[in-house]
Design a protein around this motif. Structure first.
Motif, PDB file in Angstrom:
ATOM      1  N   MET A  30       0.881  -1.196   0.228  1.00 39.25           N
ATOM      2  CA  MET A  30      -0.151  -0.196  -0.111  1.00 39.25           C
ATOM      3  C   MET A  30       0.872   1.186   0.294  1.00 39.25           C
ATOM      4  O   MET A  30       1.777   0.975   0.420  1.00 39.25           O
ATOM      5  N   LEU A  31       0.887   2.119  -0.559  1.00 37.32           N
ATOM      6  CA  LEU A  31       1.198   3.869  -1.224  1.00 37.32           C
ATOM      7  C   LEU A  31       0.742   4.428  -0.058  1.00 37.32           C
ATOM      8  O   LEU A  31      -0.531   4.483   0.277  1.00 37.32           O
ATOM      9  N   HIS A  32       1.365   5.279   0.706  1.00 39.01           N
ATOM     10  CA  HIS A  32       1.417   6.365   1.433  1.00 39.01           C
ATOM     11  C   HIS A  32       1.200   7.397   0.811  1.00 39.01           C
ATOM     12  O   HIS A  32       1.679   7.987  -0.061  1.00 39.01           O
ATOM     13  N   PRO A  33       0.805   8.580   1.727  1.00 39.15           N
ATOM     14  CA  PRO A  33       0.770  10.097   1.154  1.00 39.15           C
ATOM     15  C   PRO A  33       1.851  10.280   0.930  1.00 39.15           C
ATOM     16  O   PRO A  33       2.328  11.461   0.089  1.00 39.15           O
ATOM     17  N   LEU A  34       2.918  10.432   1.503  1.00 35.59           N
ATOM     18  CA  LEU A  34       4.262  10.221   1.234  1.00 35.59           C
ATOM     19  C   LEU A  34       4.896  10.124  -0.434  1.00 35.59           C
ATOM     20  O   LEU A  34       5.449  10.672  -1.269  1.00 35.59           O
ATOM     21  N   GLN A  35       4.773   9.102  -0.625  1.00 36.30           N
ATOM     22  CA  GLN A  35       4.681   8.670  -0.973  1.00 36.30           C
ATOM     23  C   GLN A  35       4.185   8.973  -2.328  1.00 36.30           C
ATOM     24  O   GLN A  35       4.321   9.346  -3.785  1.00 36.30           O
ATOM     25  N   ASP A  36       3.330   9.273  -2.375  1.00 30.13           N
ATOM     26  CA  ASP A  36       2.151  10.275  -3.539  1.00 30.13           C
ATOM     27  C   ASP A  36       2.876  10.714  -3.350  1.00 30.13           C
ATOM     28  O   ASP A  36       2.873  12.327  -4.868  1.00 30.13           O
ATOM     29  N   GLN A  37       2.690  12.377  -2.797  1.00 30.45           N
ATOM     30  CA  GLN A  37       3.848  13.565  -2.899  1.00 30.45           C
ATOM     31  C   GLN A  37       4.974  13.421  -4.254  1.00 30.45           C
ATOM     32  O   GLN A  37       5.423  14.248  -4.724  1.00 30.45           O
ATOM     33  N   GLN A  38       5.480  12.117  -3.602  1.00 28.52           N
ATOM     34  CA  GLN A  38       6.932  11.555  -3.712  1.00 28.52           C
ATOM     35  C   GLN A  38       6.863  11.678  -5.558  1.00 28.52           C
ATOM     36  O   GLN A  38       7.370  11.903  -6.670  1.00 28.52           O
ATOM     37  N   ILE A  39       5.810  10.692  -6.109  1.00 32.78           N
ATOM     38  CA  ILE A  39       5.089  10.379  -7.609  1.00 32.78           C
ATOM     39  C   ILE A  39       5.161  11.812  -8.007  1.00 32.78           C
ATOM     40  O   ILE A  39       5.054  12.042  -8.929  1.00 32.78           O
ATOM     41  N   LEU A  40       4.383  12.537  -7.591  1.00 38.06           N
ATOM     42  CA  LEU A  40       4.091  13.596  -7.819  1.00 38.06           C
ATOM     43  C   LEU A  40       5.107  15.174  -8.088  1.00 38.06           C
ATOM     44  O   LEU A  40       5.283  15.039  -9.052  1.00 38.06           O
ATOM     45  N   ASP A  41       5.532  14.666  -7.060  1.00 36.70           N
ATOM     46  CA  ASP A  41       7.410  15.261  -7.294  1.00 36.70           C
ATOM     47  C   ASP A  41       8.053  16.073  -8.288  1.00 36.70           C
ATOM     48  O   ASP A  41       8.654  15.996  -9.005  1.00 36.70           O
ATOM     49  N   PHE A  42       8.380  14.021  -8.551  1.00 40.99           N
ATOM     50  CA  PHE A  42       8.761  13.502  -9.374  1.00 40.99           C
ATOM     51  C   PHE A  42       8.263  13.787 -11.126  1.00 40.99           C
ATOM     52  O   PHE A  42       9.402  14.596 -12.047  1.00 40.99           O
ATOM     53  N   ILE A  43       7.236  13.575 -11.459  1.00 48.27           N
ATOM     54  CA  ILE A  43       6.556  14.182 -12.503  1.00 48.27           C
ATOM     55  C   ILE A  43       7.013  16.336 -12.858  1.00 48.27           C
ATOM     56  O   ILE A  43       7.305  16.517 -13.536  1.00 48.27           O
ATOM     57  N   LEU A  44       6.162  16.590 -11.246  1.00 46.23           N
ATOM     58  CA  LEU A  44       6.949  18.140 -12.092  1.00 46.23           C
ATOM     59  C   LEU A  44       8.156  18.435 -11.883  1.00 46.23           C
ATOM     60  O   LEU A  44       8.013  19.715 -12.838  1.00 46.23           O
ATOM     61  N   GLU A  45       8.414  18.014 -10.354  1.00 49.76           N
ATOM     62  CA  GLU A  45      10.533  18.465 -11.150  1.00 49.76           C
ATOM     63  C   GLU A  45      10.679  17.778 -12.613  1.00 49.76           C
ATOM     64  O   GLU A  45      12.248  18.377 -13.052  1.00 49.76           O
ATOM     65  N   ASN A  46      10.422  16.916 -13.048  1.00 50.55           N
ATOM     66  CA  ASN A  46      10.911  16.574 -14.250  1.00 50.55           C
ATOM     67  C   ASN A  46      10.117  17.086 -14.735  1.00 50.55           C
ATOM     68  O   ASN A  46      10.602  16.665 -17.257  1.00 50.55           O
ATOM     69  N   LYS A  47       8.865  17.823 -15.164  1.00 49.02           N
ATOM     70  CA  LYS A  47       8.153  18.600 -16.420  1.00 49.02           C
ATOM     71  C   LYS A  47       7.471  17.307 -17.331  1.00 49.02           C
ATOM     72  O   LYS A  47       7.653  17.191 -18.900  1.00 49.02           O
ATOM     73  N   ARG A  48       7.278  16.281 -16.380  1.00 51.17           N
ATOM     74  CA  ARG A  48       6.133  14.826 -17.548  1.00 51.17           C
ATOM     75  C   ARG A  48       4.797  15.302 -17.424  1.00 51.17           C
ATOM     76  O   ARG A  48       4.588  14.026 -17.575  1.00 51.17           O
ATOM     77  N   GLN A  49       4.596  16.021 -17.155  1.00 55.08           N
ATOM     78  CA  GLN A  49       2.637  16.408 -16.643  1.00 55.08           C
ATOM     79  C   GLN A  49       2.215  15.644 -18.380  1.00 55.08           C
ATOM     80  O   GLN A  49       0.879  14.644 -18.316  1.00 55.08           O
ATOM     81  N   GLY A  50       3.044  15.600 -19.464  1.00 58.15           N
ATOM     82  CA  GLY A  50       2.148  15.050 -20.757  1.00 58.15           C
ATOM     83  C   GLY A  50       2.349  13.945 -20.989  1.00 58.15           C
ATOM     84  O   GLY A  50       2.230  13.147 -22.177  1.00 58.15           O
ATOM     85  N   GLU A  51       3.289  13.103 -20.359  1.00 59.92           N
ATOM     86  CA  GLU A  51       3.753  11.631 -19.838  1.00 59.92           C
ATOM     87  C   GLU A  51       3.187  10.680 -19.428  1.00 59.92           C
ATOM     88  O   GLU A  51       3.300   9.995 -18.788  1.00 59.92           O
ATOM     89  N   VAL A  52       2.089  11.206 -18.592  1.00 58.00           N
ATOM     90  CA  VAL A  52       1.537   9.845 -17.729  1.00 58.00           C
ATOM     91  C   VAL A  52       0.687   9.050 -18.418  1.00 58.00           C
ATOM     92  O   VAL A  52       0.556   7.850 -17.710  1.00 58.00           O
ATOM     93  N   GLY A  53       0.260   8.830 -19.516  1.00 55.06           N
ATOM     94  CA  GLY A  53      -0.491   7.909 -20.039  1.00 55.06           C
ATOM     95  C   GLY A  53      -0.049   6.866 -20.235  1.00 55.06           C
ATOM     96  O   GLY A  53      -0.525   6.013 -21.072  1.00 55.06           O
ATOM     97  N   GLY A  54       1.612   7.395 -20.752  1.00 55.53           N
ATOM     98  CA  GLY A  54       2.317   6.631 -21.927  1.00 55.53           C
ATOM     99  C   GLY A  54       2.951   5.547 -19.891  1.00 55.53           C
ATOM    100  O   GLY A  54       3.071   5.725 -19.063  1.00 55.53           O
ATOM    101  N   VAL A  55       4.015   4.710 -20.965  1.00 54.58           N
ATOM    102  CA  VAL A  55       5.467   3.997 -19.854  1.00 54.58           C
ATOM    103  C   VAL A  55       6.489   4.054 -19.653  1.00 54.58           C
ATOM    104  O   VAL A  55       6.850   3.964 -18.534  1.00 54.58           O
TER     105      VAL A  55
END
Length: 65
Positions: free
Chosen positions: A1-26
């Motif tokens: 089970m993921l925790h809120p901290l892990q949710d934040q780590q997921i979001l931080d990675f996406i935002l810090e790496n400017k990958r917002q447009g890539e969440v639908g792929g692999v």
């Protein structure tokens, strides 16, 4: 089970790496796993958590457009 901290780590990675447009792929999820953005989680687990939980609760993370 993921925790809120892990949710934040997921979001931080996406935002810090400017990958917002890539969440639908692999590719981005595999990169996230490769870099150990969330320790012990497969790219499939990360993507599913994002798709099923984080997206539905996006307003609770305090993000802006």
């Amino acid at each position: 089970m993921l925790h809120p901290l892990q949710d934040q780590q997921i979001l931080d990675f996406i935002l810090e790496n400017k990958r917002q447009g890539e969440v639908g792929g692999v590719e981005m999820w595999k990169l996230m796993e490769e870099r150990g953005a969330v320790e012990g989680r497969s790219w499939q687990s990360l993507k599913e958590r994002f798709r099923k939980t984080i997206v539905k609760n996006m307003k609770t993370y305090g993000l802006t457009d």
